[in-house]
Design a protein around this motif. Structure first.
Motif, PDB file in Angstrom:
ATOM      1  N   LEU A   1     -12.506  16.886  56.793  1.00 47.92           N
ATOM      2  CA  LEU A   1     -13.775  17.511  57.509  1.00 47.92           C
ATOM      3  C   LEU A   1     -15.016  17.396  56.597  1.00 47.92           C
ATOM      4  CD1 LEU A   1     -14.173  19.383  59.723  1.00 47.92           C
ATOM      5  CD2 LEU A   1     -13.252  21.148  58.605  1.00 47.92           C
ATOM      6  N   ASN A   2     -15.652  16.422  56.967  1.00 47.74           N
ATOM      7  CA  ASN A   2     -16.961  16.286  56.164  1.00 47.74           C
ATOM      8  C   ASN A   2     -18.286  16.315  56.791  1.00 47.74           C
ATOM      9  OD1 ASN A   2     -14.866  13.388  55.383  1.00 47.74           O
ATOM     10  ND2 ASN A   2     -15.283  15.132  53.972  1.00 47.74           N
ATOM     11  N   THR A   3     -18.104  16.148  58.065  1.00 49.41           N
ATOM     12  CA  THR A   3     -19.207  16.747  58.930  1.00 49.41           C
ATOM     13  C   THR A   3     -18.632  17.288  60.217  1.00 49.41           C
ATOM     14  OG1 THR A   3     -19.125  14.699  60.478  1.00 49.41           O
ATOM     15  CG2 THR A   3     -20.147  14.277  58.386  1.00 49.41           C
ATOM     16  N   TYR A   4     -19.737  17.694  61.116  1.00 49.58           N
ATOM     17  CA  TYR A   4     -19.378  18.681  62.184  1.00 49.58           C
ATOM     18  C   TYR A   4     -18.746  17.448  63.406  1.00 49.58           C
ATOM     19  CZ  TYR A   4     -20.480  23.433  61.880  1.00 49.58           C
ATOM     20  OH  TYR A   4     -20.536  24.768  61.446  1.00 49.58           O
ATOM     21  N   ALA A   5     -19.015  16.315  63.089  1.00 50.58           N
ATOM     22  CA  ALA A   5     -18.189  15.387  63.951  1.00 50.58           C
ATOM     23  C   ALA A   5     -16.814  14.962  63.749  1.00 50.58           C
ATOM     24  CB  ALA A   5     -19.108  13.866  64.115  1.00 50.58           C
ATOM     25  N   ASP A   6     -16.606  15.751  62.608  1.00 47.91           N
ATOM     26  CA  ASP A   6     -15.318  15.440  61.936  1.00 47.91           C
ATOM     27  C   ASP A   6     -13.905  16.403  62.616  1.00 47.91           C
ATOM     28  OD1 ASP A   6     -15.624  12.890  60.676  1.00 47.91           O
ATOM     29  OD2 ASP A   6     -16.297  14.119  58.882  1.00 47.91           O
ATOM     30  N   PHE A   7     -14.312  17.286  63.287  1.00 46.78           N
ATOM     31  CA  PHE A   7     -13.401  18.216  63.819  1.00 46.78           C
ATOM     32  C   PHE A   7     -11.995  17.758  64.448  1.00 46.78           C
ATOM     33  CE2 PHE A   7     -16.435  21.436  62.567  1.00 46.78           C
ATOM     34  CZ  PHE A   7     -15.837  22.365  61.972  1.00 46.78           C
ATOM     35  N   PRO A   8     -12.430  16.588  65.384  1.00 42.83           N
ATOM     36  CA  PRO A   8     -11.161  16.220  65.946  1.00 42.83           C
ATOM     37  C   PRO A   8     -10.261  15.475  65.028  1.00 42.83           C
ATOM     38  CG  PRO A   8     -13.282  15.767  67.449  1.00 42.83           C
ATOM     39  CD  PRO A   8     -13.739  16.287  66.117  1.00 42.83           C
ATOM     40  N   ARG A   9     -10.645  14.849  64.283  1.00 36.59           N
ATOM     41  CA  ARG A   9      -9.914  14.098  63.381  1.00 36.59           C
ATOM     42  C   ARG A   9      -9.228  15.134  62.231  1.00 36.59           C
ATOM     43  NH1 ARG A   9     -12.208  10.544  58.251  1.00 36.59           N
ATOM     44  NH2 ARG A   9     -13.727  11.791  57.570  1.00 36.59           N
TER      45      ARG A   9
ATOM     46  N   GLU B   1      10.147  30.087  43.802  1.00 36.48           N
ATOM     47  CA  GLU B   1      11.095  29.857  42.732  1.00 36.48           C
ATOM     48  C   GLU B   1      12.583  30.668  43.344  1.00 36.48           C
ATOM     49  OE1 GLU B   1      12.096  30.487  38.095  1.00 36.48           O
ATOM     50  OE2 GLU B   1      10.333  31.314  38.954  1.00 36.48           O
ATOM     51  N   GLY B   2      13.688  29.807  43.135  1.00 29.69           N
ATOM     52  CA  GLY B   2      14.961  30.375  43.403  1.00 29.69           C
ATOM     53  C   GLY B   2      15.125  30.538  44.860  1.00 29.69           C
ATOM     54  N   ALA B   3      14.605  30.186  45.696  1.00 32.59           N
ATOM     55  CA  ALA B   3      14.929  30.169  47.240  1.00 32.59           C
ATOM     56  C   ALA B   3      16.150  29.391  47.345  1.00 32.59           C
ATOM     57  CB  ALA B   3      14.025  29.221  48.040  1.00 32.59           C
ATOM     58  N   THR B   4      17.077  30.278  48.292  1.00 31.53           N
ATOM     59  CA  THR B   4      18.356  29.999  48.621  1.00 31.53           C
ATOM     60  C   THR B   4      18.648  29.225  49.942  1.00 31.53           C
ATOM     61  OG1 THR B   4      18.990  32.062  49.561  1.00 31.53           O
ATOM     62  CG2 THR B   4      19.207  31.696  47.176  1.00 31.53           C
ATOM     63  N   GLY B   5      17.398  29.273  50.571  1.00 32.88           N
ATOM     64  CA  GLY B   5      17.340  28.506  51.765  1.00 32.88           C
ATOM     65  C   GLY B   5      16.080  28.104  52.187  1.00 32.88           C
ATOM     66  N   PRO B   6      15.970  27.792  53.425  1.00 34.11           N
ATOM     67  CA  PRO B   6      14.717  27.303  53.997  1.00 34.11           C
ATOM     68  C   PRO B   6      13.526  28.447  53.951  1.00 34.11           C
ATOM     69  CG  PRO B   6      16.267  26.397  55.488  1.00 34.11           C
ATOM     70  CD  PRO B   6      16.979  27.271  54.345  1.00 34.11           C
ATOM     71  N   SER B   7      12.300  28.283  53.597  1.00 33.84           N
ATOM     72  CA  SER B   7      11.369  29.229  53.443  1.00 33.84           C
ATOM     73  C   SER B   7      10.499  29.179  54.514  1.00 33.84           C
ATOM     74  CB  SER B   7      10.717  29.157  52.089  1.00 33.84           C
ATOM     75  OG  SER B   7      11.443  29.356  51.158  1.00 33.84           O
ATOM     76  N   PRO B   8       9.901  30.456  54.909  1.00 33.13           N
ATOM     77  CA  PRO B   8       8.753  30.247  55.847  1.00 33.13           C
ATOM     78  C   PRO B   8       7.771  29.699  55.178  1.00 33.13           C
ATOM     79  CG  PRO B   8       9.145  32.592  55.267  1.00 33.13           C
ATOM     80  CD  PRO B   8      10.392  31.659  54.634  1.00 33.13           C
ATOM     81  N   ALA B   9       6.594  29.343  55.875  1.00 32.37           N
ATOM     82  CA  ALA B   9       5.496  28.586  55.350  1.00 32.37           C
ATOM     83  C   ALA B   9       4.131  29.051  55.709  1.00 32.37           C
ATOM     84  CB  ALA B   9       5.702  27.211  55.179  1.00 32.37           C
ATOM     85  N   VAL B  10       3.288  28.996  55.004  1.00 33.89           N
ATOM     86  CA  VAL B  10       1.873  29.339  55.479  1.00 33.89           C
ATOM     87  C   VAL B  10       0.868  28.006  54.964  1.00 33.89           C
ATOM     88  CG1 VAL B  10      -0.177  30.692  55.470  1.00 33.89           C
ATOM     89  CG2 VAL B  10       1.904  31.933  55.272  1.00 33.89           C
ATOM     90  N   VAL B  11       0.204  27.566  56.109  1.00 34.54           N
ATOM     91  CA  VAL B  11      -0.808  26.458  55.923  1.00 34.54           C
ATOM     92  C   VAL B  11      -2.110  27.129  55.651  1.00 34.54           C
ATOM     93  CG1 VAL B  11      -1.523  24.315  56.888  1.00 34.54           C
ATOM     94  CG2 VAL B  11       0.743  24.789  57.060  1.00 34.54           C
ATOM     95  N   PHE B  12      -2.849  26.732  54.802  1.00 35.62           N
ATOM     96  CA  PHE B  12      -4.188  27.059  54.467  1.00 35.62           C
ATOM     97  C   PHE B  12      -5.194  25.786  54.788  1.00 35.62           C
ATOM     98  CE2 PHE B  12      -1.629  29.742  51.830  1.00 35.62           C
ATOM     99  CZ  PHE B  12      -2.404  31.050  51.805  1.00 35.62           C
ATOM    100  N   VAL B  13      -5.990  26.140  55.645  1.00 37.92           N
ATOM    101  CA  VAL B  13      -7.068  25.311  55.992  1.00 37.92           C
ATOM    102  C   VAL B  13      -8.400  25.783  55.284  1.00 37.92           C
ATOM    103  CG1 VAL B  13      -8.816  24.538  57.944  1.00 37.92           C
ATOM    104  CG2 VAL B  13      -6.142  24.921  58.467  1.00 37.92           C
ATOM    105  N   CYS B  14      -8.791  24.952  54.292  1.00 37.40           N
ATOM    106  CA  CYS B  14      -9.761  25.461  53.237  1.00 37.40           C
ATOM    107  C   CYS B  14     -11.185  25.461  53.597  1.00 37.40           C
ATOM    108  CB  CYS B  14      -9.257  24.584  51.804  1.00 37.40           C
ATOM    109  SG  CYS B  14      -7.452  24.824  51.447  1.00 37.40           S
TER     110      CYS B  14
ATOM    111  N   ALA C   1      -5.249  15.760  61.751  1.00 38.39           N
ATOM    112  CA  ALA C   1      -4.473  15.669  60.212  1.00 38.39           C
ATOM    113  C   ALA C   1      -3.960  17.033  60.166  1.00 38.39           C
ATOM    114  CB  ALA C   1      -5.490  15.557  59.283  1.00 38.39           C
ATOM    115  N   LEU C   2      -4.672  18.092  60.560  1.00 34.03           N
ATOM    116  CA  LEU C   2      -3.920  19.424  60.480  1.00 34.03           C
ATOM    117  C   LEU C   2      -2.297  19.401  60.989  1.00 34.03           C
ATOM    118  CD1 LEU C   2      -3.691  22.325  59.625  1.00 34.03           C
ATOM    119  CD2 LEU C   2      -5.115  22.953  61.585  1.00 34.03           C
ATOM    120  N   ALA C   3      -2.577  19.000  62.220  1.00 32.13           N
ATOM    121  CA  ALA C   3      -1.207  19.017  63.115  1.00 32.13           C
ATOM    122  C   ALA C   3      -0.242  18.277  62.630  1.00 32.13           C
ATOM    123  CB  ALA C   3      -1.339  18.460  64.677  1.00 32.13           C
ATOM    124  N   GLU C   4      -0.627  16.917  61.899  1.00 34.54           N
ATOM    125  CA  GLU C   4       0.367  15.871  61.438  1.00 34.54           C
ATOM    126  C   GLU C   4       0.891  16.787  60.016  1.00 34.54           C
ATOM    127  OE1 GLU C   4      -1.678  12.522  61.023  1.00 34.54           O
ATOM    128  OE2 GLU C   4      -1.959  12.044  62.992  1.00 34.54           O
ATOM    129  N   ALA C   5       0.102  17.363  59.394  1.00 33.22           N
ATOM    130  CA  ALA C   5       0.639  18.105  58.084  1.00 33.22           C
ATOM    131  C   ALA C   5       1.496  18.966  58.381  1.00 33.22           C
ATOM    132  CB  ALA C   5      -0.614  18.676  57.283  1.00 33.22           C
TER     133      ALA C   5
END
Length: 244
Positions: A86-94, A33-46, A98-102
């Protein structure tokens, strides 16, 4: 329909004023809240993998990740829990794609400081740290992982490119890495973490280990103890320091 496990609705262990995120595709964006400029960001892989058909496969909606998102925003940093495919172990590549695109979507947002990004991995999402170890861009200022799976286990074999210890051995320059472990971890998961730490020590990688001696997997939403709270805050401040 699968019954919803108790942990899905378990509250985050730290008190924090809730922040309502902005939903952008697979991203939930928590802004300070109230940021006056661009904020650093942390992406969470859940974490994961979780079957797509589970009605509770919506980790970015779980109180623990809403808590982390609000906590980061309260400290002047944007947070972005993701809903990865990420639904199965075969899904790590996709999921990795998706993580890189996000992340690129976030970096293109004028409210985000594109040169100060961290990525925080949880549980079964740990293998997705591998590409960022193997080749860390200059804008990646911190990597964190909390009770992560960091390698193959019996019956749960990873593709070689998603073996974090192997990636760490091949790494060049790295940002600070904050690894939170628990003393009462599943031995098979703890073994993957131990291998990762051994490789880090061998190669002089910048890994800080935050240990929760009496903690179980999921301590940050299942164990509201002083030890657990201190561990979350210690990891948080290490990540924030790296983003400065």
């Amino acid at each position: 329909m699968s019954e919803t496990p108790d942990f899905v609705d378990a509250p985050f262990i730290l008190p924090v004023e809730p922040v309502t995120p902005e939903r952008i595709g697979i991203i939930d964006l928590y802004l300070p809240e109230g940021a006056t400029g661009p904020s650093p960001a942390v992406v969470f892989v859940c974490g994961g993998p979780l079957p797509a058909e589970l009605p509770w496969n919506r980790p970015r909606d779980w109180p623990v990740y809403r808590g982390y998102g609000s906590l980061l925003a309260a400290h002047g940093t944007a947070a972005a829990p993701l809903q990865l495919p990420l639904n199965t172990y075969a899904d790590f590549p996709r999921a990795a794609e998706a993580l890189a695109e996000a992340i690129e979507t976030l970096r293109a947002d004028p409210r985000i400081d594109a040169d100060r990004i961290g990525i925080w991995f949880f549980c079964g999402g740990g293998p997705l740290i591998s590409p960022w170890l193997r080749e860390a861009p200059a804008w990646l200022r911190a990597l964190a992982a909390t009770y992560p799976v960091l390698g193959s286990r019996p019956g749960k074999e990873l593709l070689p490119e998603f073996e974090p210890a192997r990636a760490l051995a091949e790494a060049g320059a790295l940002p600070p890495i904050v690894l939170t472990t628990v003393g009462l971890e599943d031995p098979l998961i703890a073994g993957t973490e131990a291998r990762f730490i051994a490789v880090a020590e061998e190669h002089g990688a910048p890994v800080e280990v935050v240990d929760v001696p009496d903690g179980y997997h999921g301590f940050d939403f299942m164990e509201p103890t002083e030890q657990s709270r201190e561990a979350v805050l210690k990891a948080l401040h290490s990540v924030l320091d790296a983003l400065k």
